[in-house]
Design a protein around this motif. Sequence first.
Motif, PDB file in Angstrom:
ATOM      1  N   ALA A 148       3.952  55.450  15.117  1.00  0.00           N
ATOM      2  CA  ALA A 148       2.910  55.580  16.135  1.00  0.00           C
ATOM      3  C   ALA A 148       1.815  56.500  15.602  1.00  0.00           C
ATOM      4  O   ALA A 148       2.077  57.437  14.848  1.00  0.00           O
ATOM      5  CB  ALA A 148       3.502  56.144  17.419  1.00  0.00           C
ATOM      6  N   SER A 149       0.603  56.227  15.976  1.00  0.00           N
ATOM      7  CA  SER A 149      -0.521  57.056  15.526  1.00  0.00           C
ATOM      8  C   SER A 149      -0.585  58.331  16.351  1.00  0.00           C
ATOM      9  O   SER A 149       0.070  58.470  17.388  1.00  0.00           O
ATOM     10  CB  SER A 149      -1.823  56.275  15.653  1.00  0.00           C
ATOM     11  OG  SER A 149      -2.040  55.889  16.997  1.00  0.00           O
ATOM     12  N   TRP A 165       9.396  55.411  13.474  1.00  0.00           N
ATOM     13  CA  TRP A 165       8.584  54.971  14.607  1.00  0.00           C
ATOM     14  C   TRP A 165       7.675  56.065  15.164  1.00  0.00           C
ATOM     15  O   TRP A 165       6.604  55.770  15.693  1.00  0.00           O
ATOM     16  CB  TRP A 165       9.497  54.459  15.724  1.00  0.00           C
ATOM     17  CG  TRP A 165      10.350  53.294  15.317  1.00  0.00           C
ATOM     18  CD1 TRP A 165      11.624  53.343  14.819  1.00  0.00           C
ATOM     19  CD2 TRP A 165      10.000  51.912  15.334  1.00  0.00           C
ATOM     20  NE1 TRP A 165      12.092  52.081  14.541  1.00  0.00           N
ATOM     21  CE2 TRP A 165      11.112  51.175  14.850  1.00  0.00           C
ATOM     22  CE3 TRP A 165       8.849  51.216  15.720  1.00  0.00           C
ATOM     23  CZ2 TRP A 165      11.115  49.790  14.744  1.00  0.00           C
ATOM     24  CZ3 TRP A 165       8.854  49.818  15.620  1.00  0.00           C
ATOM     25  CH2 TRP A 165       9.972  49.129  15.141  1.00  0.00           C
ATOM     26  N   HIS A 217       2.244  61.529  26.080  1.00  0.00           N
ATOM     27  CA  HIS A 217       2.620  60.890  24.813  1.00  0.00           C
ATOM     28  C   HIS A 217       3.155  59.479  25.059  1.00  0.00           C
ATOM     29  O   HIS A 217       4.235  59.136  24.597  1.00  0.00           O
ATOM     30  CB  HIS A 217       3.690  61.718  24.097  1.00  0.00           C
ATOM     31  CG  HIS A 217       3.297  63.118  23.788  1.00  0.00           C
ATOM     32  ND1 HIS A 217       2.333  63.442  22.858  1.00  0.00           N
ATOM     33  CD2 HIS A 217       3.752  64.296  24.296  1.00  0.00           C
ATOM     34  CE1 HIS A 217       2.213  64.751  22.787  1.00  0.00           C
ATOM     35  NE2 HIS A 217       3.050  65.304  23.650  1.00  0.00           N
ATOM     36  N   ARG A 218       2.391  58.677  25.751  1.00  0.00           N
ATOM     37  CA  ARG A 218       2.891  57.340  26.082  1.00  0.00           C
ATOM     38  C   ARG A 218       3.258  56.532  24.830  1.00  0.00           C
ATOM     39  O   ARG A 218       4.302  55.882  24.789  1.00  0.00           O
ATOM     40  CB  ARG A 218       1.851  56.572  26.902  1.00  0.00           C
ATOM     41  CG  ARG A 218       2.355  55.178  27.297  1.00  0.00           C
ATOM     42  CD  ARG A 218       1.320  54.343  28.028  1.00  0.00           C
ATOM     43  NE  ARG A 218       1.853  53.014  28.252  1.00  0.00           N
ATOM     44  CZ  ARG A 218       2.551  52.649  29.314  1.00  0.00           C
ATOM     45  NH1 ARG A 218       2.814  53.525  30.262  1.00  0.00           N
ATOM     46  NH2 ARG A 218       3.021  51.420  29.434  1.00  0.00           N
ATOM     47  N   ASP A 219       2.419  56.553  23.812  1.00  0.00           N
ATOM     48  CA  ASP A 219       2.698  55.782  22.604  1.00  0.00           C
ATOM     49  C   ASP A 219       3.988  56.252  21.938  1.00  0.00           C
ATOM     50  O   ASP A 219       4.737  55.445  21.384  1.00  0.00           O
ATOM     51  CB  ASP A 219       1.539  55.898  21.608  1.00  0.00           C
ATOM     52  CG  ASP A 219       0.319  55.109  22.055  1.00  0.00           C
ATOM     53  OD1 ASP A 219       0.446  54.309  23.007  1.00  0.00           O
ATOM     54  OD2 ASP A 219      -0.763  55.293  21.461  1.00  0.00           O
ATOM     55  N   VAL A 263       6.988  54.893  23.941  1.00  0.00           N
ATOM     56  CA  VAL A 263       7.242  53.483  23.601  1.00  0.00           C
ATOM     57  C   VAL A 263       7.872  53.385  22.216  1.00  0.00           C
ATOM     58  O   VAL A 263       8.816  52.603  21.998  1.00  0.00           O
ATOM     59  CB  VAL A 263       5.939  52.675  23.679  1.00  0.00           C
ATOM     60  CG1 VAL A 263       6.147  51.254  23.159  1.00  0.00           C
ATOM     61  CG2 VAL A 263       5.415  52.630  25.119  1.00  0.00           C
ATOM     62  N   ALA A 264       7.376  54.171  21.267  1.00  0.00           N
ATOM     63  CA  ALA A 264       7.923  54.150  19.909  1.00  0.00           C
ATOM     64  C   ALA A 264       9.393  54.560  19.904  1.00  0.00           C
ATOM     65  O   ALA A 264      10.210  54.001  19.164  1.00  0.00           O
ATOM     66  CB  ALA A 264       7.115  55.075  19.009  1.00  0.00           C
ATOM     67  N   LYS A 313      11.517  51.717  20.875  1.00  0.00           N
ATOM     68  CA  LYS A 313      11.647  50.755  19.776  1.00  0.00           C
ATOM     69  C   LYS A 313      12.736  51.202  18.800  1.00  0.00           C
ATOM     70  O   LYS A 313      13.532  50.379  18.316  1.00  0.00           O
ATOM     71  CB  LYS A 313      10.320  50.602  19.045  1.00  0.00           C
ATOM     72  CG  LYS A 313       9.227  49.924  19.851  1.00  0.00           C
ATOM     73  CD  LYS A 313       7.924  49.893  19.061  1.00  0.00           C
ATOM     74  CE  LYS A 313       6.790  49.263  19.842  1.00  0.00           C
ATOM     75  NZ  LYS A 313       5.510  49.300  19.092  1.00  0.00           N
ATOM     76  N   LEU A 333       7.206  50.933  30.227  1.00  0.00           N
ATOM     77  CA  LEU A 333       7.345  51.369  28.838  1.00  0.00           C
ATOM     78  C   LEU A 333       8.199  50.390  28.031  1.00  0.00           C
ATOM     79  O   LEU A 333       7.845  50.000  26.916  1.00  0.00           O
ATOM     80  CB  LEU A 333       7.968  52.767  28.778  1.00  0.00           C
ATOM     81  CG  LEU A 333       7.193  53.881  29.469  1.00  0.00           C
ATOM     82  CD1 LEU A 333       8.007  55.162  29.473  1.00  0.00           C
ATOM     83  CD2 LEU A 333       5.847  54.112  28.794  1.00  0.00           C
ATOM     84  N   GLN A 373       6.422  47.137  27.422  1.00  0.00           N
ATOM     85  CA  GLN A 373       5.463  47.249  26.317  1.00  0.00           C
ATOM     86  C   GLN A 373       6.185  47.215  24.968  1.00  0.00           C
ATOM     87  O   GLN A 373       5.755  46.524  24.038  1.00  0.00           O
ATOM     88  CB  GLN A 373       4.659  48.542  26.442  1.00  0.00           C
ATOM     89  CG  GLN A 373       3.624  48.716  25.322  1.00  0.00           C
ATOM     90  CD  GLN A 373       2.814  50.000  25.481  1.00  0.00           C
ATOM     91  OE1 GLN A 373       2.721  50.565  26.572  1.00  0.00           O
ATOM     92  NE2 GLN A 373       2.235  50.478  24.386  1.00  0.00           N
ATOM     93  N   GLU A 393       5.629  44.300  22.074  1.00  0.00           N
ATOM     94  CA  GLU A 393       5.128  44.656  20.747  1.00  0.00           C
ATOM     95  C   GLU A 393       6.128  44.329  19.644  1.00  0.00           C
ATOM     96  O   GLU A 393       5.748  44.252  18.477  1.00  0.00           O
ATOM     97  CB  GLU A 393       4.752  46.145  20.731  1.00  0.00           C
ATOM     98  CG  GLU A 393       3.535  46.443  21.589  1.00  0.00           C
ATOM     99  CD  GLU A 393       3.161  47.917  21.639  1.00  0.00           C
ATOM    100  OE1 GLU A 393       3.858  48.721  20.961  1.00  0.00           O
ATOM    101  OE2 GLU A 393       2.195  48.269  22.339  1.00  0.00           O
TER     102      GLU A 393
END
Length: 392
Positions: free
Chosen positions: A42-43, A75, A253-255, A258-259, A262, A354, A357, A361
């Motif tokens: 994740a960025s 991730w 830190h939503r991203d 999600v990461a 994953k 979450l 998503q 992805e």
Amino acid sequence: MKLNSRLWAATLVGALLGAGPVAATEYNTSSYDAVAQQAKRASGEPVSISTNLFVGWTGAWDTILMKQLNLWQKWLPEGSKVEWKRNLQGPPVITDLLANKQQIGYLGDNPAVLSTTKSAIAPVYMVGMNAVSPSRMCGLLLVRKGAPQFATTEEAVKWLDGKTVGVPKGSCADRLAQSVTKKAGIKPVWQQMQAEVIVTSLQAGRIDAAAVYEPHATKAVFDGYADFAASSADLGESDANAILMRGDFIDKHRDVAVAWLKANIEALYYLRDKPKEAIEVLKKELPDYTREELWHSIYGNPPERVKPDPVAFKAMMTITSEERGLVGRIYEFLKGLKVVQAPTLPDSAIRTDLIEQAFKELNLDPTKGLFELTAKEAEDCPYKGDQLVSGG
């Protein structure tokens, strides 16, 4: 009048699930390799996360894989750090989530639901159910060595009337044992204690029976302290483990949230597709268990006489209507204990955005679970004690 056990079970299932038919769970067709190949950090800025590691509960053994294999590093943003807290039971996890000493938590179904009811202290959401089983992880009833051999689930449960039964207080094992005995109209003498104490109490003959989660149940049987007597799967029951996240962590830190999911999906597929390698990883955190005990705890099936379900567990992550039904039954149990007061659990306690998503992805269908793991028979176990005796 003796009630036929199958008729009894069918009646209970109908009462639990309602009059309509239950749709079969659908699953994605993916694999560990397919998910692992999509690994991408994740960025954004690195984050520091605190979460918990449950070694004494098969429902969260994917956390062991995430930690030992460092799957999360593939991730999360580069430079991120994860603190893994080793927990023996659920209440400390709830406390740390509410105090922001943990941002992500793994809990068995009862404490997971309870943790979402404390929004006045801090918003904690159930964001996924990583493992669900037909009472395979938490709903096996044990009896002390030397107890009678029972022909039916009904017979085994009836024998518990007036007997001393050990249960971990507030756990899924507590809920399932009380549910089963209440439906049977019997009254055991409950002794509430930690799982480790239950096993030593069976060894010492201080209790007659126990309802305890895996892997403690399998180890007690392998060590000769107890026998499997019944499975609450025969009565239409289920158990699960859930993933919890703090609301402020998600907002900031939503991203990353999600990461993390994953990485969890990757760990679950590893558990299915690489069983021999998974046992080696689990052994690092559970050195007191033989590889044979570990294998039976997660992949094996109890003896046919206890009428286990052929499914070992379902790797879901998604929270479907069936899982929501389980959450509803758990909430009713908690109301019965008077630890919650509201008539129902608010819909907002469960967040599916979450995991939806994360699924999309990864090219997965968010309306389906990941996979269903069929339980294997004892003769299929590739281990004898700690030794590998077949290809695995």
